[in-house]
Design a protein around this motif. Structure first.
Motif, PDB file in Angstrom:
ATOM      1  N   UNK A  46       0.860  -1.183   0.000  1.00 50.51           N
ATOM      2  CA  UNK A  46       0.000   0.000   0.000  1.00 50.51           C
ATOM      3  C   UNK A  46       0.894   1.230   0.000  1.00 50.51           C
ATOM      4  N   UNK A  47       0.368   2.303  -0.488  1.00 45.62           N
ATOM      5  CA  UNK A  47       1.154   3.515  -0.365  1.00 45.62           C
ATOM      6  C   UNK A  47       1.110   3.967   1.097  1.00 45.62           C
ATOM      7  N   UNK A  48       2.106   4.691   1.513  1.00 44.55           N
ATOM      8  CA  UNK A  48       2.257   5.072   2.920  1.00 44.55           C
ATOM      9  C   UNK A  48       1.074   5.900   3.412  1.00 44.55           C
ATOM     10  N   UNK A  49       0.523   6.749   2.569  1.00 46.71           N
ATOM     11  CA  UNK A  49      -0.591   7.609   2.964  1.00 46.71           C
ATOM     12  C   UNK A  49      -1.833   6.779   3.304  1.00 46.71           C
ATOM     13  N   UNK A  50      -2.175   5.827   2.473  1.00 42.41           N
ATOM     14  CA  UNK A  50      -3.340   4.975   2.713  1.00 42.41           C
ATOM     15  C   UNK A  50      -3.168   4.148   3.974  1.00 42.41           C
ATOM     16  N   UNK A  51      -1.971   3.596   4.174  1.00 46.93           N
ATOM     17  CA  UNK A  51      -1.713   2.791   5.365  1.00 46.93           C
ATOM     18  C   UNK A  51      -1.806   3.633   6.629  1.00 46.93           C
ATOM     19  N   UNK A  52      -1.286   4.858   6.598  1.00 45.26           N
ATOM     20  CA  UNK A  52      -1.342   5.742   7.752  1.00 45.26           C
ATOM     21  C   UNK A  52      -2.783   6.099   8.098  1.00 45.26           C
ATOM     22  N   UNK A  53      -3.585   6.400   7.111  1.00 49.25           N
ATOM     23  CA  UNK A  53      -4.992   6.730   7.351  1.00 49.25           C
ATOM     24  C   UNK A  53      -5.722   5.540   7.968  1.00 49.25           C
ATOM     25  N   UNK A  54      -5.477   4.339   7.450  1.00 48.65           N
ATOM     26  CA  UNK A  54      -6.127   3.141   7.979  1.00 48.65           C
ATOM     27  C   UNK A  54      -5.728   2.914   9.440  1.00 48.65           C
ATOM     28  N   UNK A  55      -4.448   3.085   9.762  1.00 47.49           N
ATOM     29  CA  UNK A  55      -3.981   2.915  11.133  1.00 47.49           C
ATOM     30  C   UNK A  55      -4.582   3.956  12.073  1.00 47.49           C
ATOM     31  N   UNK A  56      -4.645   5.215  11.639  1.00 45.48           N
ATOM     32  CA  UNK A  56      -5.217   6.263  12.477  1.00 45.48           C
ATOM     33  C   UNK A  56      -6.706   6.027  12.741  1.00 45.48           C
TER      34      UNK A  56
END
Length: 82
Positions: A46-56
């Motif tokens: 996944x791109x880092x932005x999508x993964x960060x949003x999912x984690x948050x």
């Protein structure tokens, strides 16, 4: 156990199941100890932005559930006391 040579292969489904953060450090240490990591199902990156949003979103969901669960429990306990 890896340092003592108790196993030579570690089979995992996904790298993030072994460690959410710092997988490369664990991988390097196990390689140093002579342990091979076998990944069964490599997921698409996944791109880092999508993964960060999912984690948050997961963190916010978890904390809000705890907060609202604690409030609801307090109201119920107060109701039984009267």
């Amino acid at each position: 156990m890896a340092g003592r040579g108790e196993y030579k292969k570690l089979i995992i489904e996904y790298p993030d199941r072994l460690a959410r953060f710092g997988y490369s450090y664990i991988e390097r240490h196990l390689k140093y100890c002579g342990v091979e990591i076998i990944v069964i199902a490599e997921k698409e990156p996944e791109d880092a932005h999508t993964e960060l949003i999912r984690d948050l979103l997961a963190i916010v969901t978890s904390f809000s559930a705890r907060l609202y669960g604690a409030r609801g429990g307090k109201k119920v306990r107060q109701g039984f006391g009267n």
